[in-house]
Design a protein around this motif. Structure first.
Motif, PDB file in Angstrom:
ATOM      1  N   GLY A  15      85.206  36.967  23.886  1.00  0.00           N
ATOM      2  CA  GLY A  15      83.859  36.569  23.818  1.00  0.00           C
ATOM      3  C   GLY A  15      82.934  36.738  25.027  1.00  0.00           C
ATOM      4  N   SER A  16      81.749  36.214  25.157  1.00  0.00           N
ATOM      5  CA  SER A  16      80.483  36.578  26.022  1.00  0.00           C
ATOM      6  C   SER A  16      80.543  35.278  26.895  1.00  0.00           C
ATOM      7  CB  SER A  16      79.268  36.377  24.908  1.00  0.00           C
ATOM      8  OG  SER A  16      79.278  35.117  24.360  1.00  0.00           O
ATOM      9  N   TYR A  17      79.837  35.867  28.023  1.00  0.00           N
ATOM     10  CA  TYR A  17      79.396  34.900  28.939  1.00  0.00           C
ATOM     11  C   TYR A  17      78.118  35.161  28.933  1.00  0.00           C
ATOM     12  CZ  TYR A  17      78.430  32.419  33.254  1.00  0.00           C
ATOM     13  OH  TYR A  17      77.833  31.446  34.089  1.00  0.00           O
ATOM     14  N   ASN A  18      77.070  34.247  29.186  1.00  0.00           N
ATOM     15  CA  ASN A  18      75.819  34.135  29.434  1.00  0.00           C
ATOM     16  C   ASN A  18      75.452  33.221  30.254  1.00  0.00           C
ATOM     17  OD1 ASN A  18      74.901  36.479  27.435  1.00  0.00           O
ATOM     18  ND2 ASN A  18      74.941  34.895  25.851  1.00  0.00           N
ATOM     19  N   GLN A  19      74.450  33.595  31.410  1.00  0.00           N
ATOM     20  CA  GLN A  19      73.789  32.305  32.151  1.00  0.00           C
ATOM     21  C   GLN A  19      72.512  31.890  31.415  1.00  0.00           C
ATOM     22  OE1 GLN A  19      75.039  31.420  34.887  1.00  0.00           O
ATOM     23  NE2 GLN A  19      73.876  29.796  35.490  1.00  0.00           N
ATOM     24  N   ASP A  20      72.545  30.733  31.283  1.00  0.00           N
ATOM     25  CA  ASP A  20      71.506  30.121  30.372  1.00  0.00           C
ATOM     26  C   ASP A  20      70.598  29.511  31.071  1.00  0.00           C
ATOM     27  OD1 ASP A  20      73.095  30.361  28.097  1.00  0.00           O
ATOM     28  OD2 ASP A  20      73.650  28.379  28.093  1.00  0.00           O
ATOM     29  N   PHE A  21      69.307  29.834  31.012  1.00  0.00           N
ATOM     30  CA  PHE A  21      68.006  29.642  31.627  1.00  0.00           C
ATOM     31  C   PHE A  21      67.057  28.859  30.548  1.00  0.00           C
ATOM     32  CE2 PHE A  21      69.599  33.658  33.646  1.00  0.00           C
ATOM     33  CZ  PHE A  21      69.417  33.357  34.883  1.00  0.00           C
ATOM     34  N   VAL A  22      66.983  27.447  30.945  1.00  0.00           N
ATOM     35  CA  VAL A  22      66.859  26.302  29.955  1.00  0.00           C
ATOM     36  C   VAL A  22      65.318  25.868  30.495  1.00  0.00           C
ATOM     37  CG1 VAL A  22      67.446  24.377  28.691  1.00  0.00           C
ATOM     38  CG2 VAL A  22      69.137  25.959  29.513  1.00  0.00           C
ATOM     39  N   TRP A  23      64.441  25.619  29.538  1.00  0.00           N
ATOM     40  CA  TRP A  23      63.270  25.046  29.548  1.00  0.00           C
ATOM     41  C   TRP A  23      63.177  23.947  28.715  1.00  0.00           C
ATOM     42  CZ3 TRP A  23      64.123  30.293  30.322  1.00  0.00           C
ATOM     43  CH2 TRP A  23      63.451  30.796  31.418  1.00  0.00           C
ATOM     44  N   ARG A  24      62.733  22.693  29.383  1.00  0.00           N
ATOM     45  CA  ARG A  24      62.475  21.517  28.171  1.00  0.00           C
ATOM     46  C   ARG A  24      61.176  21.148  28.077  1.00  0.00           C
ATOM     47  NH1 ARG A  24      67.709  21.254  30.443  1.00  0.00           N
ATOM     48  NH2 ARG A  24      69.337  20.595  28.941  1.00  0.00           N
ATOM     49  N   THR A  25      60.593  20.999  26.933  1.00  0.00           N
ATOM     50  CA  THR A  25      59.347  20.679  26.785  1.00  0.00           C
ATOM     51  C   THR A  25      59.343  19.648  25.636  1.00  0.00           C
ATOM     52  OG1 THR A  25      57.146  21.556  26.607  1.00  0.00           O
ATOM     53  CG2 THR A  25      58.713  22.600  25.383  1.00  0.00           C
ATOM     54  N   ASP A  26      58.102  19.023  25.614  1.00  0.00           N
ATOM     55  CA  ASP A  26      58.045  17.930  24.312  1.00  0.00           C
ATOM     56  C   ASP A  26      57.967  18.722  23.130  1.00  0.00           C
ATOM     57  OD1 ASP A  26      58.028  15.970  26.255  1.00  0.00           O
ATOM     58  OD2 ASP A  26      55.921  15.707  26.364  1.00  0.00           O
ATOM     59  N   HIS A  27      57.031  19.621  22.743  1.00  0.00           N
ATOM     60  CA  HIS A  27      57.083  20.094  21.667  1.00  0.00           C
ATOM     61  C   HIS A  27      57.153  21.900  22.006  1.00  0.00           C
ATOM     62  CE1 HIS A  27      55.516  16.616  19.823  1.00  0.00           C
ATOM     63  NE2 HIS A  27      54.610  16.536  20.888  1.00  0.00           N
ATOM     64  N   PHE A  28      57.615  22.750  20.828  1.00  0.00           N
ATOM     65  CA  PHE A  28      57.810  24.000  21.073  1.00  0.00           C
ATOM     66  C   PHE A  28      56.599  24.603  21.139  1.00  0.00           C
ATOM     67  CE2 PHE A  28      61.839  23.725  18.391  1.00  0.00           C
ATOM     68  CZ  PHE A  28      62.674  23.936  19.790  1.00  0.00           C
ATOM     69  N   PRO A  29      56.171  25.653  22.030  1.00  0.00           N
ATOM     70  CA  PRO A  29      54.734  26.278  21.996  1.00  0.00           C
ATOM     71  C   PRO A  29      54.593  27.206  20.863  1.00  0.00           C
ATOM     72  CG  PRO A  29      56.358  27.190  23.539  1.00  0.00           C
ATOM     73  CD  PRO A  29      57.058  26.115  23.094  1.00  0.00           C
ATOM     74  N   VAL A  30      53.683  27.203  20.318  1.00  0.00           N
ATOM     75  CA  VAL A  30      53.272  28.040  19.260  1.00  0.00           C
ATOM     76  C   VAL A  30      52.675  29.529  19.748  1.00  0.00           C
ATOM     77  CG1 VAL A  30      52.394  26.360  17.845  1.00  0.00           C
ATOM     78  CG2 VAL A  30      50.524  27.446  19.293  1.00  0.00           C
ATOM     79  N   PRO A  31      52.608  30.375  19.359  1.00  0.00           N
ATOM     80  CA  PRO A  31      52.442  31.880  19.812  1.00  0.00           C
ATOM     81  C   PRO A  31      50.978  31.746  20.448  1.00  0.00           C
ATOM     82  CG  PRO A  31      53.171  32.250  17.610  1.00  0.00           C
ATOM     83  CD  PRO A  31      53.115  30.449  17.804  1.00  0.00           C
ATOM     84  N   GLY A  32      51.179  32.282  21.807  1.00  0.00           N
ATOM     85  CA  GLY A  32      49.829  32.396  22.574  1.00  0.00           C
ATOM     86  C   GLY A  32      49.556  31.018  23.411  1.00  0.00           C
ATOM     87  N   GLU A  33      50.407  29.881  23.008  1.00  0.00           N
ATOM     88  CA  GLU A  33      50.188  28.770  24.055  1.00  0.00           C
ATOM     89  C   GLU A  33      51.181  28.929  24.938  1.00  0.00           C
ATOM     90  OE1 GLU A  33      50.683  24.019  23.010  1.00  0.00           O
ATOM     91  OE2 GLU A  33      51.503  25.405  21.815  1.00  0.00           O
ATOM     92  N   THR A  34      50.617  28.071  26.162  1.00  0.00           N
ATOM     93  CA  THR A  34      51.292  27.745  27.401  1.00  0.00           C
ATOM     94  C   THR A  34      51.553  26.112  27.534  1.00  0.00           C
ATOM     95  OG1 THR A  34      50.708  29.717  28.453  1.00  0.00           O
ATOM     96  CG2 THR A  34      51.735  27.877  29.887  1.00  0.00           C
ATOM     97  N   ARG A  35      52.914  25.864  27.815  1.00  0.00           N
ATOM     98  CA  ARG A  35      53.294  24.510  27.852  1.00  0.00           C
ATOM     99  C   ARG A  35      53.993  24.253  29.339  1.00  0.00           C
ATOM    100  NH1 ARG A  35      51.941  21.536  23.608  1.00  0.00           N
ATOM    101  NH2 ARG A  35      53.200  19.623  24.647  1.00  0.00           N
ATOM    102  N   LEU A  36      53.866  23.382  29.796  1.00  0.00           N
ATOM    103  CA  LEU A  36      54.279  22.686  30.839  1.00  0.00           C
ATOM    104  C   LEU A  36      55.772  22.444  30.609  1.00  0.00           C
ATOM    105  CD1 LEU A  36      51.864  20.691  32.853  1.00  0.00           C
ATOM    106  CD2 LEU A  36      52.653  23.170  33.108  1.00  0.00           C
ATOM    107  N   GLY A  37      56.798  22.297  31.336  1.00  0.00           N
ATOM    108  CA  GLY A  37      58.060  22.196  30.974  1.00  0.00           C
ATOM    109  C   GLY A  37      59.146  21.856  32.396  1.00  0.00           C
ATOM    110  N   ARG A  38      60.444  21.675  32.085  1.00  0.00           N
ATOM    111  CA  ARG A  38      61.205  21.348  33.158  1.00  0.00           C
ATOM    112  C   ARG A  38      62.525  22.393  32.878  1.00  0.00           C
ATOM    113  NH1 ARG A  38      59.534  17.428  30.344  1.00  0.00           N
ATOM    114  NH2 ARG A  38      61.420  17.356  28.976  1.00  0.00           N
TER     115      ARG A  38
END
Length: 327
Positions: A15-38
């Motif tokens: 199978g596969s190996y992927n390096q995960d790049f993860v952003w955590r935010t309170d709510h998913f952004p809607v299209p065109g929106e920018t949200r702050l995250g960790r």
């Protein structure tokens, strides 16, 4: 092509190996929106997650996959070694190592985009070169994040050797034709993957959201349409549904039944399905005469506990953690 080394093995994962790049935010952004995250990063990929899940449950694991010659690839090789996984890498000069962008909301739900890179370059020839390793395994586990021809070759070699084949049909393939299903002993789709297979391979249109409340006999009949001896549908908080062909029940008294989900406090569901498939493969390799239901209960507990920790491969619980939590 490096030659296979014949060693004793419980589970061989192709199978596969992927390096995960993860952003955590309170709510998913809607299209065109920018949200702050960790932001955080860590190891992932369905195949590698499953290999780690099996290894942390005490299985001897061989992993067959592909990496680019880059920093991600070097880190993956070192991590596999640290986990005690015997990795057989195909090193790609012209492809980056696989990677994934993951966005998590406050409820632990996820959105994922994968850049396959070297994973789609995994060749049937490299898998063939590991024939002795596959022959030595008790269980061979595959998924859909590498080149389909490589997956097919792995399952064919496992079938030739008389090994148990477990296939996790994730992510769903747009051109799914069902050609792998005759090589599979145990299929582990989630609701979406199951309904995708039904539509593509059996011509049956179903709402994935309806499966959790469907009557057992109706769901069993649908699972039998796929022609795989055992189908295990993971249903998230609703647990798992098992459907056996009558002649092949793995010691179970019933041909179809449900196993409830473990009681946990989910934080990150990213690797739950991989925790289930990897730990199920390990349990089947180590089951002895125990019924199949015992392995399913074990896998639901591993998957549940994995959701309480962040990350994918990093979240896979150890056998000791499982015992401490569930006895």
């Amino acid at each position: 092509m490096p030659e296979s080394r014949a060693v004793a093995c419980d589970v061989a994962v192709v199978g596969s190996y992927n390096q995960d790049f993860v952003w955590r935010t309170d709510h998913f952004p809607v299209p065109g929106e920018t949200r702050l995250g960790r932001f955080s990063t860590g190891p992932g990929g369905k195949g590698f997650n499953q290999a780690v899940a099996a290894a942390r449950q005490g299985a001897k694991v061989i992993f067959i996959g592909a990496l680019g010659r880059d920093a991600i690839g070097q880190g993956a090789a070192a991590l596999a070694h640290a986990e005690g996984i015997d990795a057989r890498w195909q090193w790609c000069e012209d492809q980056p190592s696989g990677n994934a962008a993951i966005v998590l909301d406050a409820a632990g739900q996820n959105l994922i985009v994968v850049g396959s890179g070297a994973n789609l370059a995994l060749s049937p020839a490299h898998v063939e070169a590991q024939r002795a390793a596959i022959d030595a395994a008790r269980v061979v586990l595959t998924q859909h994040e590498v080149a389909p021809d490589a997956t097919g070759r792995a399952l064919a070699l496992a079938r030739e050797a008389g090994r148990i084949t477990v296939h996790n049909p994730a992510p769903p393939l747009a051109d799914e034709d069902g050609s792998l299903l005759p090589l599979v002993d145990v299929l582990t789709p989630n609701e979406t993957e199951f309904t995708h297979l039904l539509a593509r391979c059996a011509g049956v249109a179903m709402d994935a959201g309806a499966l959790g409340v469907m009557a057992d006999d109706a769901l069993h009949a649908l699972a039998r349409r796929l022609g795989v001896p055992t189908v295990v549908i993971t249903l998230g908080a609703a647990g798992a549904f098992v459907s056996h062909a009558d002649p092949a029940r793995w010691g179970d008294a019933r041909a179809a039944y449900r196993v409830p989900a473990a009681r946990v406090q989910p934080r990150d569901t990213t690797g739950a399905g991989d925790a289930f498939s990897g730990s199920l493969a390990a349990a089947l390799a180590q089951r002895g005469e125990a019924p199949f239901a015992t392995a399913i209960t074990h896998a639901t507990r591993v998957a549940g506990l994995a959701t309480e920790s962040p990350g994918a491969a990093d979240a896979m619980p150890t056998r000791e953690a499982l015992r401490e939590r569930f006895g």
